[in-house]
Design a protein around this motif. Sequence first.
Motif, short mmCIF file in Angstrom:
data_model
loop_
_atom_site.label_atom_id
_atom_site.label_comp_id
_atom_site.label_asym_id
_atom_site.label_seq_id
_atom_site.Cartn_x
_atom_site.Cartn_y
_atom_site.Cartn_z
N LYS A 38 0.81 -1.22 0.00
CA LYS A 38 0.00 0.00 0.00
C LYS A 38 0.85 1.27 0.00
CE LYS A 38 -3.93 -2.11 2.40
NZ LYS A 38 -4.70 -2.16 3.68
N SER A 39 2.16 1.11 0.10
CA SER A 39 3.04 2.28 0.24
C SER A 39 3.28 2.97 -1.10
CB SER A 39 4.38 1.86 0.84
OG SER A 39 5.14 1.11 -0.10
N GLN A 40 3.62 4.26 -1.03
CA GLN A 40 3.98 5.01 -2.23
C GLN A 40 5.30 4.48 -2.81
OE1 GLN A 40 2.49 7.45 -4.10
NE2 GLN A 40 0.70 6.90 -2.87
N TYR A 41 6.16 3.98 -1.95
CA TYR A 41 7.42 3.42 -2.45
C TYR A 41 7.13 2.29 -3.45
CZ TYR A 41 11.94 1.10 -2.67
OH TYR A 41 13.10 0.53 -3.13
N ARG A 42 6.21 1.41 -3.09
CA ARG A 42 5.84 0.30 -3.98
C ARG A 42 5.23 0.82 -5.28
NH1 ARG A 42 5.78 -4.31 -6.87
NH2 ARG A 42 3.80 -5.40 -6.84
N LYS A 43 4.35 1.82 -5.15
CA LYS A 43 3.68 2.37 -6.33
C LYS A 43 4.67 3.05 -7.27
CE LYS A 43 -0.71 3.03 -3.89
NZ LYS A 43 -1.66 4.01 -3.33
N ILE A 44 5.67 3.72 -6.69
CA ILE A 44 6.64 4.46 -7.50
C ILE A 44 7.66 3.52 -8.13
CG2 ILE A 44 8.52 6.14 -7.40
CD1 ILE A 44 6.90 7.54 -5.17
N THR A 45 8.22 2.60 -7.35
CA THR A 45 9.33 1.78 -7.82
C THR A 45 8.89 0.50 -8.52
OG1 THR A 45 9.53 0.54 -5.74
CG2 THR A 45 10.76 2.62 -5.92
N LYS A 46 7.69 0.00 -8.17
CA LYS A 46 7.18 -1.29 -8.68
C LYS A 46 8.00 -2.48 -8.16
CE LYS A 46 4.14 0.77 -11.40
NZ LYS A 46 4.41 2.18 -11.09
N LEU B 248 10.28 8.38 6.85
CA LEU B 248 9.87 9.75 6.51
C LEU B 248 8.51 9.86 5.82
CD1 LEU B 248 13.31 11.00 5.14
CD2 LEU B 248 12.41 11.28 7.45
N PHE B 249 7.81 8.73 5.61
CA PHE B 249 6.59 8.79 4.81
C PHE B 249 5.53 9.69 5.42
CE2 PHE B 249 5.27 5.61 7.84
CZ PHE B 249 3.88 5.74 7.91
N ASP C 35 2.20 16.19 4.93
CA ASP C 35 2.62 17.59 4.92
C ASP C 35 2.74 18.11 3.49
OD1 ASP C 35 3.05 19.48 6.80
OD2 ASP C 35 5.17 19.08 7.09
N GLY C 36 2.41 17.27 2.51
CA GLY C 36 2.49 17.67 1.10
C GLY C 36 3.76 17.26 0.40
N ALA C 37 4.63 16.49 1.07
CA ALA C 37 5.90 16.09 0.47
C ALA C 37 5.70 15.05 -0.62
CB ALA C 37 6.84 15.54 1.54
N SER C 38 6.63 15.02 -1.57
CA SER C 38 6.65 14.02 -2.63
C SER C 38 8.00 13.31 -2.62
CB SER C 38 6.41 14.66 -4.00
OG SER C 38 5.10 15.17 -4.10
N PHE C 39 7.97 12.01 -2.92
CA PHE C 39 9.19 11.20 -2.94
C PHE C 39 9.50 10.70 -4.34
CE2 PHE C 39 7.93 10.99 1.47
CZ PHE C 39 9.13 10.93 2.17
N PHE D 187 18.23 4.58 12.12
CA PHE D 187 17.34 4.74 13.27
C PHE D 187 17.23 6.20 13.74
CE2 PHE D 187 21.35 4.61 15.47
CZ PHE D 187 21.16 5.25 16.68
N GLN D 188 18.16 7.05 13.32
CA GLN D 188 18.16 8.45 13.72
C GLN D 188 17.71 9.38 12.60
OE1 GLN D 188 22.31 8.76 14.97
NE2 GLN D 188 21.65 8.88 17.10
N LEU D 189 17.34 8.83 11.45
CA LEU D 189 17.07 9.66 10.28
C LEU D 189 15.97 10.68 10.52
CD1 LEU D 189 17.34 10.48 7.34
CD2 LEU D 189 15.94 8.50 6.71
N ALA D 190 14.82 10.24 11.00
CA ALA D 190 13.69 11.16 11.20
C ALA D 190 14.07 12.30 12.15
CB ALA D 190 12.48 10.40 11.74
N ALA D 191 14.75 11.97 13.24
CA ALA D 191 15.15 12.99 14.20
C ALA D 191 16.22 13.92 13.62
CB ALA D 191 15.68 12.34 15.47
#
Length: 211
Positions: free
Chosen positions: A28-36, A58-59, A64-68, A184-188
């Motif tokens: 269901k993720s956008q990653y799957r939809k984008i990359t296949k 980061l999804f 917030d309107g972000a695009s990947f 593990f620290q990426l979001a922060a």
Amino acid sequence: MSIVFIIFLACIILYCIHSAREVDKYNKSQYRKITKNSFLDVEFDKGKNGEYKIYKSLFHYEMDGASFLFNCYLPMENKETTEIDAIMIHHSGIYVFESKNYGGWIFGNERNVWWTQALLGEGYSAQKERFYNPVWQNRTHIKYLRKKLGLFDGKIYSVIVFSDRCEFKDVTIFSDDVILTQQFQLAASIQKYTNKIIFNQEKINKYYDLL
């Protein structure tokens, strides 16, 4: 039926339930939809696994309107291309990710051409491998990204993401627009950069469409 077998069977059932939920979430993720990419591709390919983990961290910025974008190829001179692992276009700027799914000890300096990965062996021995400075690598990506978008001032951050299997032993970064982190620290690590508003939604959509 022994208690050990019952416990083993229960663990297998719980693992299957967990795996099914993870597959469903992934599909269901956008990653799957984008990359296949299939779930198994991501599970067993280190590069794709690193990209997906970046997205998982980061999804929530999509709300917030972000695009990947992932595996984005940009034209260079002489008809060559450079590949960016992942990009997040957000109202606070553009985040360009270089994923390094490495283990072991990491040594490096932003000003040096080569960094070192040390994998510990038996006793105190270590197998050392050199790899190209990922800050410089991402700097090349950003150079051609700016050219593609016509964006020649700030607003672009270089984010170098190492796996949680490594340990930074002696790594030095000088630039304010370079973020070095582990998964593990990426979001922060990027949260403090995301509060300002530089791009409106129209601009985010424009850059996304260009790429």
